[in-house]
Write an enzyme that holds these catalytic residues in place. Structure first.
Site, PDB file in Angstrom:
ATOM      1  N   LYS A   1      30.081  53.738 105.186  1.00 18.72           N
ATOM      2  CA  LYS A   1      30.624  54.908 105.860  1.00 18.72           C
ATOM      3  C   LYS A   1      30.024  54.956 107.258  1.00 18.72           C
ATOM      4  O   LYS A   1      28.831  55.206 107.422  1.00 18.72           O
ATOM      5  CB  LYS A   1      30.314  56.192 105.097  1.00 18.72           C
ATOM      6  CG  LYS A   1      31.001  57.408 105.702  1.00 18.72           C
ATOM      7  CD  LYS A   1      30.685  58.666 104.937  1.00 18.72           C
ATOM      8  CE  LYS A   1      31.493  59.823 105.516  1.00 18.72           C
ATOM      9  NZ  LYS A   1      31.231  60.021 106.954  1.00 18.72           N
TER      10      LYS A   1
ATOM     11  N   HIS B   1      59.034  70.401  90.283  1.00 17.62           N
ATOM     12  CA  HIS B   1      59.158  69.299  89.319  1.00 17.62           C
ATOM     13  C   HIS B   1      59.322  67.973  90.069  1.00 17.62           C
ATOM     14  O   HIS B   1      60.435  67.610  90.460  1.00 17.62           O
ATOM     15  CB  HIS B   1      60.371  69.524  88.410  1.00 17.62           C
ATOM     16  CG  HIS B   1      60.258  70.712  87.501  1.00 17.62           C
ATOM     17  ND1 HIS B   1      60.145  70.594  86.135  1.00 17.62           N
ATOM     18  CD2 HIS B   1      60.231  72.046  87.770  1.00 17.62           C
ATOM     19  CE1 HIS B   1      60.055  71.801  85.600  1.00 17.62           C
ATOM     20  NE2 HIS B   1      60.102  72.707  86.583  1.00 17.62           N
TER      21      HIS B   1
ATOM     22  N   ASP C   1      55.776  65.807  76.385  1.00 15.99           N
ATOM     23  CA  ASP C   1      55.739  67.264  76.365  1.00 15.99           C
ATOM     24  C   ASP C   1      55.741  67.717  74.909  1.00 15.99           C
ATOM     25  O   ASP C   1      56.715  67.487  74.188  1.00 15.99           O
ATOM     26  CB  ASP C   1      56.965  67.806  77.109  1.00 15.99           C
ATOM     27  CG  ASP C   1      57.012  69.326  77.141  1.00 15.99           C
ATOM     28  OD1 ASP C   1      56.100  69.970  76.578  1.00 15.99           O
ATOM     29  OD2 ASP C   1      57.956  69.867  77.725  1.00 15.99           O
TER      30      ASP C   1
ATOM     31  N   SER D   1      51.193  73.479  79.636  1.00 15.01           N
ATOM     32  CA  SER D   1      52.528  73.425  80.230  1.00 15.01           C
ATOM     33  C   SER D   1      52.846  74.669  81.042  1.00 15.01           C
ATOM     34  O   SER D   1      53.818  74.675  81.809  1.00 15.01           O
ATOM     35  CB  SER D   1      53.578  73.250  79.130  1.00 15.01           C
ATOM     36  OG  SER D   1      53.664  74.439  78.345  1.00 15.01           O
ATOM     37  N   GLY D   2      52.030  75.727  80.891  1.00 19.63           N
ATOM     38  CA  GLY D   2      52.362  77.011  81.494  1.00 19.63           C
ATOM     39  C   GLY D   2      53.314  77.819  80.637  1.00 19.63           C
ATOM     40  O   GLY D   2      53.613  78.968  80.951  1.00 19.63           O
TER      41      GLY D   2
ATOM     42  N   ASP E   1      58.528  65.562  73.107  1.00 16.43           N
ATOM     43  CA  ASP E   1      59.621  65.366  74.061  1.00 16.43           C
ATOM     44  C   ASP E   1      59.300  64.172  74.965  1.00 16.43           C
ATOM     45  O   ASP E   1      58.432  64.234  75.833  1.00 16.43           O
ATOM     46  CB  ASP E   1      59.797  66.640  74.896  1.00 16.43           C
ATOM     47  CG  ASP E   1      61.016  66.572  75.804  1.00 16.43           C
ATOM     48  OD1 ASP E   1      61.641  65.501  75.892  1.00 16.43           O
ATOM     49  OD2 ASP E   1      61.337  67.593  76.438  1.00 16.43           O
TER      50      ASP E   1
ATOM     51  N   ALA F   1      58.651  79.786  85.460  1.00 15.26           N
ATOM     52  CA  ALA F   1      59.533  80.945  85.567  1.00 15.26           C
ATOM     53  C   ALA F   1      59.676  81.608  84.199  1.00 15.26           C
ATOM     54  O   ALA F   1      60.755  81.633  83.605  1.00 15.26           O
ATOM     55  CB  ALA F   1      60.890  80.515  86.116  1.00 15.26           C
TER      56      ALA F   1
END
Length: 829
Positions: free
Chosen positions: A238, A649, A667, A702-703, A757, A775
């Protein structure tokens, strides 16, 4: 066969080979191929089974060409420890000669391995750096005491006209390092030997490109606390200097700072040096430094730029992004660096240096750097392109953490100390607002302290230019406030319990940076991709991106009472973590113009009125081509929020290679009656089965109701192969657990079960991005997790718009930090 024959043939007091014992291993079986320079050069092919390594000598080495059937002579079983053996077997001993590991990885039999060996036809899949895909060993005849077999490659995606010797340096007869082997793999369509891969001329690399003198966006580093492991990374020193980008157009050289300011007039001697390289057109990346002995001195560099010294600055070059009409941005880094090194060797100049590197051994390189007095290393993916973003392909590892802060004030000195007592420092939050984070009072000499007092006096202001909620009330009245004009680089030992710097020490001033640079980085570390755009910082005031919202108080999530303004604020704050998931990929979005209580819809194609920071990516489709949405920065995110976008997505492949999958997503979608612990158990089973075939995986909520298990794929796989693998894996998993899992879509099939899925794994299919909102009524967030914490998470929507940011800011490490550095190929199906 056991190990009796192996031990009988060896004197372990004289040979370095492991005496070893039989044993068992957890997880996937291991294979190894060793190049053995014995009385007759050959390759040893070994498969772990029943606590030993079943072994064959392959005189010509494995062939990846299905038409080549290679003789494999069965030899004695070896201990599992032999898989890591490399060294010299002494003269006069069995197998005398040099042994090196050529390739290693995991293998998986097709059916029962014991039964296959017994009947003389063992089919299996290899997951190595060189040997991949489906193979078979076929027993033929016995010659004397030796049983002969044929080792044959099946015709699959990994087959081709390549031999084991193609991956060996012909000048030394030693295996090429893994970095070069990957280059050969990527270039096998046009180069079938290591020698030809190493001699591809510049005019055959990359793609044709016409450039102008506009500055280009630099590749940026993420920070890590330890060096990456494995041979997929190279490591450089560095350098402590100023980043300089060079452009050459029709032989004319111009030099630019990292944020797009021209420096040609400041350092004309370096422009002359670059001209000496003889490029007609070029883009080069490097660091301007002043060397004192073997180390770069930033203070000496600043004296040189201030004309206070005549110490020569030199240009330490580490990348070649364009050369003579060809863009090299998509060429693997090791090839770009090789051509750069060759040009510098052919046209040496005293002010130009090549930044050497080491492939692999990251921890050792970091230790060596510290011993040499360097501040750290920069580690880079050997096969990475040059994207002009903070993609994670480049990371920096420092000996002692340091960062850059705005100087917002100072304190009075005490005793005989001249000038000032300490600098008061501030850092911007994700909205661009400065906040006090601590002070630095050490690291200055007397001359610097006096000079600082004079400089800061010109910028004095009456009120603090930053939030001072962390500054003790007793200290506020004693502070002198200044306009934030200076950027100080400060070393420190982390943050204390009140969010203040611990043991902060002044290192240097960054005259090449402004407060706007700090704000720009805080808002979005991912930079705009593309060839000719400058990486200039935003000059908008803090929060300006969100100021253009229409109907900001519209309720978007009725049950949670969340407004469009709160959605915009969330995405502005989460942008540094979300953007690496989106930048450079085609994008589909979910729009809810009137909130989630009314109609929402998917959209993937761009149209008019999306906003100045929303871009398009042209993608070939069956009936022509179309423009897909794309964003690269926080401003683009907020333009989409203005268009009422709630979910993001991205494709599972980058825009530059849309025909190959770089990620596969499973999924886990539970039926209504399925309890959450069953979903967690299913995810762990998916992980276990993937690990059994040599694939690492990552998990996120997944929310919504379920979990996603994500598999990085590098080298990327054709989408049809990815689709077949995902389908086959999901169906096999469902057949193993028919009472728990199902691999067929449809609500009726999912009753009381979890749908694995796999349908998101096709060209053009998408999956929600990590950190994206969903949503759905709870305003859940798709949140990356570590496998160890999965059991403590109460549900798929455990993290919401109101709690996700708190989670991200409190965690010590990114649980998906390793995903960008995971190199693994899909097994053939």
């Amino acid at each position: 066969m056991g190990l009796a024959a192996y031990r009988r043939k060896r004197d372990f007091a004289a040979t370095p080979e492991p005496a070893g014992a039989g044993g068992t291993r957890s997880g996937a079986r291991r294979f190894v191929v060793q190049l053995h320079h014995a009385s007759h050069r050959h390759y040893d092919f070994r498969l772990e089974l029943d606590g030993v390594l079943k072994s064959w000598a392959v005189p010509k080495g494995p062939s990846l060409d299905p038409a080549s059937k290679r003789l494999a002579v069965e030899v004695e079983d070896h201990p599992i420890a032999y898989a890591g053996f490399a060294g010299d077997i002494p003269e006069g001993h069995y197998g005398a000669g040099h042994v090196e590991v050529f390739d290693t990885g995991t293998w998986m039999p097709s059916g029962s391995a014991r039964a296959g060996l017994a009947r003389g036809e063992l089919k299996f899949t290899l997951h190595g750096d060189v040997l991949r895909g489906s193979w078979v060993l076929v027993r033929t005849r016995r010659q004397g005491k030796r049983q002969h077999w044929l080792l044959i490659k099946h015709d699959d995606a990994y087959a081709g006209p390549r031999e084991a010797d193609d991956f060996v340096d012909p000048t030394t007869d030693r295996p090429w390092p893994p970095a070069r082997r990957r280059v050969i793999w990527r270039a096998h369509a046009t180069a079938t030997t290591a020698a030809s891969a190493a001699t591809v001329p510049l005019d055959r690399l990359g793609t044709a490109e016409t450039i102008t003198h506009a500055p280009f966006a630099p590749e940026l580093c993420r920070s890590r606390t330890s060096a990456p492991t494995g041979d997929g990374w190279l490591h450089e020193a560095k350098w402590d200097g100023y980043r300089i980008l060079a452009t050459v157009v029709r032989g004319t050289v111009r030099l630019w700072s990292r944020n797009g300011l021209e420096w040609t007039g400041k350092i004309p001697e370096l422009a002359d040096a670059v001209r000496h390289l003889g490029f007609r057109s070029a883009r080069l990346d490097g660091e301007m430094i002043v060397l004192q002995g073997a180390r770069a001195s930033f203070n000496a560099l600043q004296r040189r730029l201030a004309a206070a010294s005549r110490e020569p600055a030199c240009y330490m070059l580490f990348d070649l992004v364009h050369a003579d009409g060809r863009s090299l941005a998509g060429v693997p880094l090791v090839e770009r660096k090789r051509h750069l090194a060759e040009r510098l060797a052919a046209r040496p100049h005293p002010l130009l240096r090549y930044s050497e590197h080491q492939v692999g051994a990251g921890a050792a390189v970091f230790s060596q750097a510290l011993a040499a007095g360097l501040e750290g290393i920069v580690s880079k993916r050997v096969d990475s392109g040059y994207s002009g973003t903070r993609s994670g392909a480049w990371v920096k590892v420092k000996a002692r953490p340091s960062d850059e802060f705005a100087v917002v004030g100072y304190t009075e000195p005490k005793g005989s100390r001249p000038g000032i007592g300490a600098l008061l420092l501030a850092a911007p939050d994700e909205r661009g607002r400065l906040h006090y984070v601590g002070r630095a009072g050490t690291g200055f000499d007397a001359g610097q302290l006096r000079d600082l007092r004079r400089r800061l006096a010109h910028w004095q202001v009456d009120r603090p230019p930053a939030g001072i909620e962390r500054l003790a009330h007793a200290d506020r009245a004693l502070a002198h406030w200044v306009a934030p004009r200076l950027i100080a680089e400060v070393e420190f030992q982390g943050y204390g319990g009140h969010g203040l710097l611990r043991q902060a020490a002044f290192k240097t001033f960054r005259e090449d940076k402004t407060v706007n640079d700090l704000i720009d980085q805080a808002r979005s570390p991912a930079r705009r991709t593309g060839g000719t755009r400058a990486a200039r910082p935003s000059r908008k005031p803090a929060g300006a991106e969100a100021a253009t919202l229409t109907s900001p108080e519209r309720i978007v999530f009725p049950e949670a009472g969340l407004t469009k303004r709160e959605v915009a604020d969330y995405y502005a704050a989460i942008a540094p973590w979300l953007l690496p998931e989106l930048a450079g990929r085609p994008l589909s979005v979910v729009r809810c113009p009137d909130g989630i209580a009314k109609a929402c819809f998917f959209q993937k194609h761009a149209g008019r009125g999306w906003g100045a920071h929303v871009h398009t990516i042209r993608i070939r489709e069956k009936d022509g081509s179309d423009d897909y949405l794309s964003v690269d920065d926080a401003a683009g995110l907020l333009d989409l929020v203005q268009m009422n976008v709630l979910e993001f997505h991205p494709w599972g492949s980058p825009a530059g290679d849309p025909d190959h999958a770089s990620r596969i997503v499973f999924d886990l979608d539970p039926g209504a009656s399925v309890a959450w612990p069953r979903v967690v158990a299913a995810a762990r089973e998916v992980r276990r089965q993937l690990a059994a075939i040599g694939l690492a995986s990552f998990v996120r909520t997944s929310g919504g109701k379920g979990l996603h298990v994500v598999v990085p794929v590098d080298p990327p796989a054709p989408w049809d192969a990815a689709h077949r693998f995902a389908q086959g894996f999901a169906r096999a998993l469902a057949s193993l657990h028919p009472d728990e899992l199902v691999a067929v879509a449809g609500a009726k099939n999912r009753k009381g079960k979890i749908f694995v899925d796999w349908l998101r794994n096709g060209r053009g299919a998408t999956s929600v991005a990590s950190y994206s909102l969903r949503a759905r009524p709870a305003a859940g967030v798709a949140m990356p997790l570590s496998w160890s914490e999965l059991g403590r998470v109460p549900g798929g929507d455990a993290f919401t718009l109101r709690s996700a940011l708190q989670r991200v800011r409190r965690r010590r490490n990114d649980p998906w930090e390793a995903i960008a550095g995971t190199s693994q190929a899909l097994p053939p199906v």
